[in-house]
Design an enzyme around this catalytic site. Structure first.
Site, PDB file in Angstrom:
ATOM      1  N   GLU A  90      -6.025   1.659   9.078  1.00 18.38           N
ATOM      2  CA  GLU A  90      -4.951   1.725   8.085  1.00 18.38           C
ATOM      3  C   GLU A  90      -4.379   3.129   8.182  1.00 18.38           C
ATOM      4  O   GLU A  90      -4.712   4.014   7.395  1.00 18.38           O
ATOM      5  CB  GLU A  90      -5.483   1.409   6.689  1.00 18.38           C
ATOM      6  CG  GLU A  90      -4.419   0.829   5.752  1.00 18.38           C
ATOM      7  CD  GLU A  90      -3.379   1.844   5.310  1.00 18.38           C
ATOM      8  OE1 GLU A  90      -2.587   2.327   6.160  1.00 18.38           O
ATOM      9  OE2 GLU A  90      -3.361   2.141   4.114  1.00 18.38           O
TER      10      GLU A  90
ATOM     11  N   GLU B  29       2.543   8.032  11.238  1.00 17.27           N
ATOM     12  CA  GLU B  29       1.236   8.688  11.194  1.00 17.27           C
ATOM     13  C   GLU B  29       0.528   8.588  12.543  1.00 17.27           C
ATOM     14  O   GLU B  29      -0.703   8.624  12.619  1.00 17.27           O
ATOM     15  CB  GLU B  29       0.367   8.071  10.095  1.00 17.27           C
ATOM     16  CG  GLU B  29       0.849   8.395   8.693  1.00 17.27           C
ATOM     17  CD  GLU B  29      -0.086   7.872   7.608  1.00 17.27           C
ATOM     18  OE1 GLU B  29      -1.239   7.514   7.928  1.00 17.27           O
ATOM     19  OE2 GLU B  29       0.336   7.834   6.448  1.00 17.27           O
TER      20      GLU B  29
END
Length: 303
Positions: free
Chosen positions: A121, A130
């Site tokens: 995640e 990210e």
């Protein structure tokens, strides 16, 4: 119960760990979806690699499902607290926490073998910001096998053109109190940034369109796409609003589309030179990503 930290250590943690972690941990829709997906994917005795554990929730879910979990976290302060969370919940013997990025892991040194399952995640509001794709590319090259099951298994990124001086003003400036501040625009963000789109007045100019589909079971590569998007309303395209859908497997999905309790905001990219749109005409969108950054360019065209 873990011993309390000295006040100086608490202050260090508060400064080093972004507060959005709390909204993420309390995102019940996200948590429930990942629990269902991990319980479906992980079998008793599986070796599980959990990438970017944060507070440790996904690692704990995998361990509770029967996996022997190796999890990593690149923020040393977050990793320290995650280790305390894991111990406090009685899973210290089932979870090994490695305070490094997954791109630094080596099979045979950090992992006893190639994992049966990978959970991750590590997705921002625009899916790739990210370095999720960079981590998955490395995992395919160095860490996993062709039979490794991934949670999530893929994702889709959507976009929509909007007219919104409010959104455009978050990233560009013109004349203020009679002064020309446009030279400052060299500092404008060229990629996307997070915002709650419902908090800003905006007008939708065209139907939503799919930018990219991602299959995480294959090594990701940089991509460029050109799309012709029909316009349904006269206006000025100040920005593109983007959102994702993550496929967690077995029909389980999670998305940051629209309003709601989801902790993710939407991704917004503003255009340095807004484009005038006409209903019945079209715009050409060029979308590019290099695994870490995404940019959109827009120009007028004709159907």
């Amino acid at each position: 119960m873990s011993a309390e930290l000295p006040r100086a250590a608490e202050l260090t943690m508060q400064q080093a760990i972004p507060p959005w972690h709390f909204a993420m941990m309390n995102d019940q829709e996200r948590n429930h979806a990942y629990r269902q997906a991990i319980e479906t994917a992980v079998r008793p005795g599986d070796l599980v690699l959990d990438i970017g554990t944060g507070a440790g929730v996904t690692a704990l879910l995998a361990a509770r499902a029967g996996g022997q979990v190796f999890t990593c976290e690149s923020n040393l302060h977050t990793a320290f607290l995650a280790d305390r969370v894991i111990s406090a919940n009685g899973y210290g013997d089932r979870i090994t926490l490695i305070p490094r990025s997954s791109t630094e892991l080596v099979v045979g040194r950090d992992l006893p073998g190639k994992p049966d399952v990978v959970t991750a995640e590590i997705f921002d509001c625009g899916l790739i910001g990210e370095s999720a794709l960079h981590a998955l590319e490395h995992a395919h090259r160095e860490l996993i096998s062709s039979t490794t099951r991934l949670v999530p298994s893929g994702g889709r990124l959507w976009a929509q053109l909007v007219e919104s001086e409010s959104l455009h003003g978050l990233n560009h400036v013109d004349v203020v109190e009679g002064f020309d501040l446009r030279p400052f625009n060299v500092a404008s963000t060229r990629g996307y940034f997070p915002r709650r789109i419902d908090c800003h007045p905006h007008t939708v100019l065209a139907p939503a369109f799919r930018l990219f589909d991602f299959t995480f079971g294959e090594p990701p590569v940089p991509r460029t796409r050109q799309l012709t998007v029909p316009v349904t309303r006269d206006g000025i395209a100040h920005a593109a609003v983007m959102w994702f859908e993550l496929d967690l497997g077995n029909g389980i999905t999670v998305s940051n589309h629209g309003a709601g309790s989801c902790h993710w905001e939407q991704a917004v990219q503003t255009f340095p030179a807004p484009v005038t749109t006409k209903a019945g005409a079209a715009v050409r969108i060029t979308a590019r990503h290099d695994l870490c950054a995404l940019t959109l360019d827009v120009e007028r065209t004709r159907l």
